[in-house]
Design a protein around this motif. Structure first.
Motif, PDB file in Angstrom:
ATOM      1  N   ASP A 679      18.335  54.246  -0.146  1.00  0.00           N
ATOM      2  CA  ASP A 679      17.113  54.015  -0.817  1.00  0.00           C
ATOM      3  C   ASP A 679      16.731  54.683  -2.393  1.00  0.00           C
ATOM      4  OD1 ASP A 679      14.377  55.860  -0.070  1.00  0.00           O
ATOM      5  OD2 ASP A 679      15.236  57.608   0.120  1.00  0.00           O
ATOM      6  N   GLY A 680      15.621  54.547  -2.556  1.00  0.00           N
ATOM      7  CA  GLY A 680      14.960  54.775  -4.543  1.00  0.00           C
ATOM      8  C   GLY A 680      15.807  53.615  -5.055  1.00  0.00           C
ATOM      9  N   GLN A 681      16.018  54.213  -6.333  1.00  0.00           N
ATOM     10  CA  GLN A 681      17.232  53.627  -6.878  1.00  0.00           C
ATOM     11  C   GLN A 681      18.622  52.525  -6.562  1.00  0.00           C
ATOM     12  OE1 GLN A 681      19.040  55.269 -10.326  1.00  0.00           O
ATOM     13  NE2 GLN A 681      19.052  54.077 -11.688  1.00  0.00           N
ATOM     14  N   LEU A 682      18.898  53.475  -5.477  1.00  0.00           N
ATOM     15  CA  LEU A 682      20.365  52.607  -4.691  1.00  0.00           C
ATOM     16  C   LEU A 682      19.798  51.820  -3.989  1.00  0.00           C
ATOM     17  CD1 LEU A 682      21.953  55.814  -2.920  1.00  0.00           C
ATOM     18  CD2 LEU A 682      21.973  55.004  -5.691  1.00  0.00           C
ATOM     19  N   GLY A 683      18.895  50.917  -3.818  1.00  0.00           N
ATOM     20  CA  GLY A 683      18.532  49.488  -3.477  1.00  0.00           C
ATOM     21  C   GLY A 683      18.705  48.601  -4.422  1.00  0.00           C
ATOM     22  N   TYR A 684      18.569  48.263  -5.552  1.00  0.00           N
ATOM     23  CA  TYR A 684      19.257  47.504  -6.831  1.00  0.00           C
ATOM     24  C   TYR A 684      20.540  47.451  -6.544  1.00  0.00           C
ATOM     25  CZ  TYR A 684      14.094  47.934  -8.563  1.00  0.00           C
ATOM     26  OH  TYR A 684      13.257  48.066  -8.423  1.00  0.00           O
ATOM     27  N   LEU A 685      21.340  47.654  -5.878  1.00  0.00           N
ATOM     28  CA  LEU A 685      23.104  48.612  -5.897  1.00  0.00           C
ATOM     29  C   LEU A 685      23.906  47.872  -5.068  1.00  0.00           C
ATOM     30  CD1 LEU A 685      25.709  50.019  -7.231  1.00  0.00           C
ATOM     31  CD2 LEU A 685      25.035  51.282  -6.153  1.00  0.00           C
ATOM     32  N   SER A 686      24.776  46.223  -5.432  1.00  0.00           N
ATOM     33  CA  SER A 686      25.631  46.104  -4.289  1.00  0.00           C
ATOM     34  C   SER A 686      26.431  46.845  -4.481  1.00  0.00           C
ATOM     35  CB  SER A 686      25.884  44.872  -5.822  1.00  0.00           C
ATOM     36  OG  SER A 686      27.161  44.035  -4.136  1.00  0.00           O
ATOM     37  N   PHE A 687      26.688  47.486  -3.035  1.00  0.00           N
ATOM     38  CA  PHE A 687      27.734  48.352  -2.670  1.00  0.00           C
ATOM     39  C   PHE A 687      28.821  47.708  -2.856  1.00  0.00           C
ATOM     40  CE2 PHE A 687      24.391  50.908  -1.798  1.00  0.00           C
ATOM     41  CZ  PHE A 687      25.064  52.286  -1.534  1.00  0.00           C
ATOM     42  N   TYR A 884       8.870  40.756   6.481  1.00  0.00           N
ATOM     43  CA  TYR A 884       7.745  40.990   6.989  1.00  0.00           C
ATOM     44  C   TYR A 884       7.272  39.686   7.934  1.00  0.00           C
ATOM     45  CZ  TYR A 884       2.927  43.017   6.811  1.00  0.00           C
ATOM     46  OH  TYR A 884       1.892  43.192   7.092  1.00  0.00           O
ATOM     47  N   ALA A 885       7.617  39.003   7.017  1.00  0.00           N
ATOM     48  CA  ALA A 885       7.036  37.805   7.676  1.00  0.00           C
ATOM     49  C   ALA A 885       6.961  37.396   9.301  1.00  0.00           C
ATOM     50  CB  ALA A 885       7.000  36.374   6.939  1.00  0.00           C
ATOM     51  N   GLY A 886       9.249  37.633   9.555  1.00  0.00           N
ATOM     52  CA  GLY A 886       9.333  37.864  10.456  1.00  0.00           C
ATOM     53  C   GLY A 886      10.514  37.054  11.180  1.00  0.00           C
ATOM     54  N   CYS A 887      11.006  37.312   9.538  1.00  0.00           N
ATOM     55  CA  CYS A 887      12.912  36.756   9.198  1.00  0.00           C
ATOM     56  C   CYS A 887      13.455  37.950   9.453  1.00  0.00           C
ATOM     57  CB  CYS A 887      13.629  36.156   8.838  1.00  0.00           C
ATOM     58  SG  CYS A 887      12.643  34.381   8.265  1.00  0.00           S
ATOM     59  N   PRO A 888      14.385  38.426  11.064  1.00  0.00           N
ATOM     60  CA  PRO A 888      14.554  39.505  10.725  1.00  0.00           C
ATOM     61  C   PRO A 888      15.997  39.240   9.911  1.00  0.00           C
ATOM     62  CG  PRO A 888      15.754  37.892  12.920  1.00  0.00           C
ATOM     63  CD  PRO A 888      14.303  37.507  11.831  1.00  0.00           C
ATOM     64  N   ASN A 889      16.886  38.290   9.934  1.00  0.00           N
ATOM     65  CA  ASN A 889      17.743  38.222   8.571  1.00  0.00           C
ATOM     66  C   ASN A 889      18.149  37.552   7.686  1.00  0.00           C
ATOM     67  OD1 ASN A 889      19.841  39.262  10.246  1.00  0.00           O
ATOM     68  ND2 ASN A 889      19.266  38.113  12.383  1.00  0.00           N
ATOM     69  N   VAL A 890      17.640  38.419   6.173  1.00  0.00           N
ATOM     70  CA  VAL A 890      18.107  37.549   5.008  1.00  0.00           C
ATOM     71  C   VAL A 890      18.325  37.859   4.400  1.00  0.00           C
ATOM     72  CG1 VAL A 890      16.132  37.483   2.757  1.00  0.00           C
ATOM     73  CG2 VAL A 890      15.151  38.174   5.003  1.00  0.00           C
ATOM     74  N   ALA A 891      19.251  37.163   3.141  1.00  0.00           N
ATOM     75  CA  ALA A 891      20.655  36.731   2.495  1.00  0.00           C
ATOM     76  C   ALA A 891      19.637  37.013   1.084  1.00  0.00           C
ATOM     77  CB  ALA A 891      21.276  35.691   2.792  1.00  0.00           C
ATOM     78  N   MET A 892      19.685  37.788   0.452  1.00  0.00           N
ATOM     79  CA  MET A 892      19.344  37.471  -0.899  1.00  0.00           C
ATOM     80  C   MET A 892      19.838  38.160  -2.121  1.00  0.00           C
ATOM     81  SD  MET A 892      16.761  41.109  -0.001  1.00  0.00           S
ATOM     82  CE  MET A 892      16.822  42.274  -0.251  1.00  0.00           C
ATOM     83  N   SER A 893      19.597  37.888  -3.236  1.00  0.00           N
ATOM     84  CA  SER A 893      19.986  38.020  -4.849  1.00  0.00           C
ATOM     85  C   SER A 893      19.341  39.422  -5.020  1.00  0.00           C
ATOM     86  CB  SER A 893      19.886  36.714  -5.224  1.00  0.00           C
ATOM     87  OG  SER A 893      18.769  36.601  -5.886  1.00  0.00           O
ATOM     88  N   LEU A 894      20.841  39.900  -6.233  1.00  0.00           N
ATOM     89  CA  LEU A 894      20.133  41.322  -6.303  1.00  0.00           C
ATOM     90  C   LEU A 894      19.534  40.979  -7.826  1.00  0.00           C
ATOM     91  CD1 LEU A 894      22.231  44.342  -4.580  1.00  0.00           C
ATOM     92  CD2 LEU A 894      19.591  43.418  -4.327  1.00  0.00           C
ATOM     93  N   TRP A 895      20.463  39.746  -9.153  1.00  0.00           N
ATOM     94  CA  TRP A 895      19.843  39.648 -10.481  1.00  0.00           C
ATOM     95  C   TRP A 895      19.787  38.669  -9.986  1.00  0.00           C
ATOM     96  CZ3 TRP A 895      24.509  42.583  -9.184  1.00  0.00           C
ATOM     97  CH2 TRP A 895      25.495  42.638  -8.595  1.00  0.00           C
TER      98      TRP A 895
END
Length: 988
Positions: A679-687, A884-895
């Protein structure tokens, strides 16, 4: 003045046609004279004369003239805020239209009277605070087919003004602004209306727009809009002040001053606020709603100055004026009581404040008694003035918390407050469904985010007192979920409803057509530099028409396909029990709520649930900033400094203890998998990069040896626990024509950087350099599946639009960019070859209009997981747009990701998937495999930790490339041949 030519007792049939024409002309002249002489200053005289006119018209059976006279009287009552009188006239008018419906078909062939009655009905609803009903009434007039028949463009302008004001009162500020901007296009250069001045009307409309711009700027943190609102308000006030000797200009002057004073309040320039308010109060007047608002604004200013006696005195004047102007129950009275309650609350007089809030609620909710016990809450019934209701409910809940602080031994006030927060949640859900635009829902999520923080705090306090029952822990989780990603949850439900709701494909395609049309119109409008130009406003009108058509289609869905509608609008959030029941035995889910003053962490395992609270957000924020700064970019000078590395390592371990370790210890669980709901700023963080153990100073630059969390557990993420629970099961997965579709464009610009520093980051629409490994990445992955790939100039936006909706796996290896100011214009960069009609930039807002059915989208590009943080919805990234467009799974980059290392990790990820690994394990193993071989600087998290997985952990159901079948057949054939050879040897 002689008003009538003929005595009352003369019958209409005795009049010749010329006499009747003369009578009509005389009556019309009388109405005009009344409007000119008495309408604005002497309402009683206006009513008396118009009643006489109406009686005269009735005597001669001039039903249209009779109704017109009463309409003029109703409008006079509205102008002077005499709501009871307005209602009486409206009731008479509607009875007459029903009584003489046949005659009016001839007398009112153009429908002008019917239009005016609808207008009066809408204005009545607006004035009593039922803004939703007002919108319905006014929309009868401005339907596309109705607009063609209306000759009075000034009336249309007035209707759009009312619609804009109604949307403003319902807090749909962008739609309000859209309607106000349309008004200018309908204002005629000249009009027969008395005292009509185009400059006056345009300035007044500019003042309304100023209020919208100011509010949008304030709540959406858009400084340019804020400044534009201030500028328009100053310009309007200067124009009106030049003619302040005319009573017609008093109300606009007061409106302009009230807007400017709200600006001064924000800037704590109270002396300036008081100066302007004194000018408003100096205008002679026998009372109006805007004068009442001026007293309220004065009281608010004194409250901010902590001059509470003067504030209360101002509100007393407001209340006295309300007694003179308003009905016994009215939303403006509620606003006065609420403001008085705020003054008392500021002095910690909680019980007194609660009594005032009860009085306010009694004004807004039918059958609620103001004398009820202060802990009693109303049963919600739909009210038009939802803004006022939400305000007083939230203030009451805050006062109940204050009362508890004074009387901590009593918890009944906290339970009453929790009731209120549940009520607020229900109202917000209703508001979202009433206005389906994504923009409005996002505003609701952001604007009311803080309400949920206080709700969670109260539920947490009750849980600390009564931990055994678990009911308050469940309520705290409920409020946390209510604050998260409603728009995505709704989109997920829509996808499932379309698949299983039994609705014909032709109707779904019609809705998609409307959605695409809206996206195109919005893009065209946003591309026009002058938002007030005629072209821009015409596009606004087309947008409204298309939105209306889409809304009517959805209403048709509701009526004719109830199963679809029920599925689509089933946006109830998941309960703690739902989440716990859905967890496999080896999995723990961690969900966070990051508010303004507290972080709440929920830990859920299959057999236990805990909640933790962190109050020191300053230290937490500093650790997150340290970590993000260090991992987002590879800066050798900073990295080789052991002090910097040690600080990063310290932050990484501290965050692990606060966010992960403490919760797992409380759960007493050692899971095999983790699901993270940031949530919030934690969404930018790769745990991944959190450190499970401290790092010795001597090891602070040996990044490959660090105890990263990813080394212990595979991680995946989701935007809310409700989305986690509602992940589609494998049997509900839609089959697609293509198993895998990959895109790797060429940009025909040689990279200028060294190979190890090339990233997959674009910068708007500037020059894009070729990537060195994106084509290799797609080609190698394509060998694992039944594939269709687009390389070089073939990797276009048009190809994506054609083939992506029919593909189970999407792989986009290319440049991307995140737009900081407007996340809807973040985009992916396809081949820049000029071979199609598309611009080859796939923007986020275009993805929102697409219908994708892919199981997994791998966005192998820069910054596809970051963007503007929208409170209550999360990070508005390209990855989110794919979901949102309908892909339940997404691999994406944080930087920004390195071209070469990304190719290695993504290729390894797909190889693991093709071998049947769970998605989260596949990504974990790909990263660990890279780390195992990484030497020196390449072990730094910048190179391997950016890619994260949103969604489920299920292995792919996509069939591998047919070559595996061929291999199997070849082996079978070989075995057969060997068997035959052996048989022959035996026979010989």
């Amino acid at each position: 003045m002689q008003y009538f030519l003929y005595p009352v007792d003369v019958q209409a049939q005795t009049l010749t046609p010329s006499q009747q024409d003369s009578l009509v002309q005389e009556i019309e002249a009388t109405i005009y004279s009344v409007y000119e002489q008495y309408f604005y200053t002497q309402p009683d005289s206006t009513f008396r004369i118009l009643e006489t006119v109406a009686q005269q018209a009735e005597t001669y059976q001039l039903w249209d003239i009779q109704i017109t006279s009463l309409l003029q009287a109703a409008w006079c009552a509205e102008y002077h805020t005499q709501i009871d009188t307005l209602q009486q006239y409206l009731n008479r008018i509607e009875a007459l239209t029903h009584q003489h419906v046949v005659a009016l078909d001839t007398l009112d062939a153009s429908g002008e009277i019917r239009t005016n009655v609808a207008y009066t009905r809408g204005s009545f609803y607006y004035n009593i605070g039922d803004f939703t009903s007002a919108i319905h009434a006014f929309n009868e007039i401005v339907q596309p087919q109705a607009l063609v028949q209306i000759n009075d463009s000034l009336l249309v302008a007035d209707v759009f003004t009312y619609l804009a004001s109604s949307y403003y009162r319902l807090q749909n500020y962008q739609k309000s602004l859209t309607h106000y901007r349309i008004v200018d296009q309908w204002l005629p250069a000249t009009s027969e209306a008395p005292n009509y001045q185009l400059g006056y009307r345009k300035t007044l409309n500019g003042l309304h727009q100023a209020r919208c711009y100011f509010t949008i700027g304030k709540y959406n943190h858009q400084p340019a809009a804020y400044e534009r609102g201030k500028r328009l308000a100053h310009q309007s006030l200067a124009f009106f002040n030049r003619q302040k000797s005319d009573a017609r200009f008093y109300n606009p002057i007061r409106s302009a001053i009230n807007i400017l004073v709200s600006v001064f309040q924000e800037q704590q320039q109270y002396d300036s606020a008081l100066h302007y308010l004194s000018q408003s109060l100096a205008l002679s007047s026998d009372g109006s709603e805007l004068l009442l608002n001026t007293y309220n604004t004065l009281g608010a200013t004194y409250t901010l100055m902590q001059d509470y006696p003067k504030a209360l005195k101002s509100y007393q004047k407001s209340e006295a004026l309300a007694d003179k102007l308003l009905p016994k129950k009215h939303y403006q009275r509620a606003a006065i009581y609420t403001r008085v309650g705020q003054v008392l609350a500021a002095q910690h007089r909680w019980s007194d404040a609660l009594e005032k809030y009860q009085q306010a609620l009694a004004q807004l909710v039918v059958e609620f008694n103001a004398s009820s016990d202060i802990l009693t809450n109303p049963v919600y019934r739909d009210v038009g003035a939802r803004k006022e209701l939400l305000e007083v409910l939230s203030y009451k809940a805050e006062a109940l918390w204050g009362l508890y602080q004074q009387q901590p031994q009593e918890t009944t006030s906290l339970q009453s407050a929790l009731e209120i927060y549940h009520l607020i949640g229900n109202i917000l859900d209703e508001m979202r469904q009433g206005f389906p635009s994504v923009e409005f829902k996002q505003f609701i999520a952001s604007h009311f985010f803080g309400i949920y923080e206080q709700a969670i705090r109260i539920a947490y306090e009750m849980h600390q007192r009564q931990p055994a029952s678990g009911q308050f822990l469940a309520q705290a989780f409920h409020f946390a979920e209510k604050s998260k990603s409603f728009i995505l949850l709704e989109a997920t439900q829509e996808t499932q409803a379309q698949s299983f709701g039994g609705i014909p494909d032709s109707l779904l395609e019609q809705e998609r057509t409307y959605t695409r049309r809206l996206s195109i119109l919005e893009q065209q409008r946003d591309g026009i530099a002058d938002s007030n130009s005629q072209e821009a406003v015409q596009l606004e009108q087309q947008l409204l028409i298309t939105q209306d058509a889409r809304q009517k289609l959805l209403q048709q869905f509701e009526q004719n396909y109830p199963e679809y509608y029920a599925l689509r609008h089933n946006t109830n959030v998941a309960s703690l029990a739902d989440v716990q029941a859905s967890l496999p035995a080896n999995t723990v889910l961690l969900s966070y709520y990051l508010g303004d003053s507290s972080l709440f962490a929920f830990g859920i395992s299959p057999n236990k649930i805990v909640i933790d609270s962190i109050a020191n957000l300053t230290a937490l924020g500093q650790d997150v900033d340290h970590l993000l700064t260090f991992v987002r970019q590879y800066d050798w000078e900073a990295i080789k400094d052991s002090e910097n590395s040690q600080q990063w390592a310290k932050s990484g371990h501290t965050l692990y203890q606060q966010l992960i370790g403490g919760v797992l210890d409380s759960l007493g669980s050692k899971p095999e998998k983790l699901v993270i709901i940031p949530d919030g700023q934690l969404g930018y963080l790769s745990f991944d990069v959190l450190l499970t153990e401290p790092v010795p100073e001597t090891m602070s630059t040996k990044f490959g040896s660090f105890p990263y969390l990813i080394k212990e557990l595979p991680l995946r993420y989701e935007y809310s626990a409700s989305l986690y629970v509602r992940q589609p099961s494998p049997e509900n997965t839609i089959s697609n024509q293509y198993a895998y579709t990959g895109f790797a464009p060429e940009y025909k610009n040689t990279p200028l950087l060294a190979e190890n520093t090339v990233t997959r980051s674009g910068a708007g629409t500037e020059v894009f350099y070729d990537l060195l490994y994106n084509k290799e990445e797609v080609q190698q992955v394509s060998g694992l599946f039944n594939s269709q790939i687009f390389l070089d100039d073939q990797a276009t936006e048009q190809a994506f639009r054609e083939f992506a909706p029919r593909s189970s796996l999407l792989h986009l290896s290319m440049h991307a960019f995140a737009h900081d100011q407007d996340p809807m214009y973040s985009g992916l960069v396809f081949s820049q070859a000029d071979t199609t009609t598309e611009d080859n930039f796939l923007y986020a807002h275009e993805l929102y209009a697409l219908q994708l059915r892919s199981n997994l989208a791998v966005l192998s590009a820069c910054e596809t997981g970051i963007g503007q943080l929208a409170r209550g919805e999360g990070i508005m990234s390209l990855g989110r747009a794919f979901k949102y467009a309908g892909c339940p799974n997404v691999a994406m980059s944080l930087w920004k990701v390195n071209d070469r290392t990304t190719q290695r990790i993504v290729q390894s990820f797909f190889e693991q998937l093709a071998d049947g690994a769970d998605k989260d394990i596949a990504l974990q193993q790909a990263k660990l495999a890279f780390l195992a071989k990484a030497k020196g600087p390449l072990a730094h998290p910048y190179y391997w930790a950016s890619l994260v997985l949103i969604g489920d952990d299920l292995p792919l159901t996509t069939s591998p490339f047919p070559y595996t079948i061929f291999i199997g057949l070849a082996l079978l054939l070989l075995v057969s041949i060997i068997v035959l050879i052996k048989k022959r040897r035996k026979t010989t």
